[in-house]
Design an enzyme around this catalytic site. Structure first.
Site, short mmCIF file in Angstrom:
data_model
loop_
_atom_site.label_atom_id
_atom_site.label_comp_id
_atom_site.label_asym_id
_atom_site.label_seq_id
_atom_site.Cartn_x
_atom_site.Cartn_y
_atom_site.Cartn_z
N CYS A 82 0.94 -1.22 0.03
CA CYS A 82 -0.10 -0.03 0.00
C CYS A 82 0.87 1.34 0.12
O CYS A 82 1.84 1.16 -0.44
CB CYS A 82 -1.00 0.07 1.27
N ARG A 83 0.54 2.31 0.43
CA ARG A 83 1.41 3.67 0.62
C ARG A 83 2.35 3.60 1.57
O ARG A 83 3.43 3.75 1.25
CB ARG A 83 0.29 4.64 0.72
#
Length: 114
Positions: A82-83
């Protein structure tokens, strides 16, 4: 095994199936062969930049998330990110519940990759 872990499973079962890799380990693992590589960020985040050959499956869309992961091979490793790493850890726990045996998460997420 305690009564509660019998009912709900134990955290160690999940952690045995989830491994967090640093950027170099992750890059080595996904290079040179086809793998199930999944970006669990939103479509906007994905379109802003992603790891080559990653499939986008948005964690925040539970119906599509479940459907898309049901189409993957649960017997083969899945590489997620993810981020920053928080969302992919939540996703990894969901994948264990769905029957995936090997989940590899990118430590620090895409922010550390780029």
């Amino acid at each position: 095994m305690s009564f509660l872990s019998t009912l709900f499973g134990s955290k160690s079962e999940a952690s045995d199936k989830i491994k967090v890799l640093d950027k170099n380990e992750y890059a080595k693992a996904i290079s040179g062969r086809p793998v199930q590589l999944v970006d669990v960020r939103t479509a906007n985040e994905y379109h802003g930049g992603h790891i080559k050959n990653a499939k986008n499956i948005d964690f925040f869309n539970p119906t599509k998330f479940k459907q898309a992961f049901e189409a993957l091979d649960k017997t083969k490793p899945v590489y997620i990110y993810c981020r920053s790493g928080a969302r992919s850890q939540k996703a990894a726990r969901k994948l264990v519940d769905m029957g995936f045996e090997q989940i590899f998460d990118l430590r620090g997420g895409y922010a550390r990759w780029s």
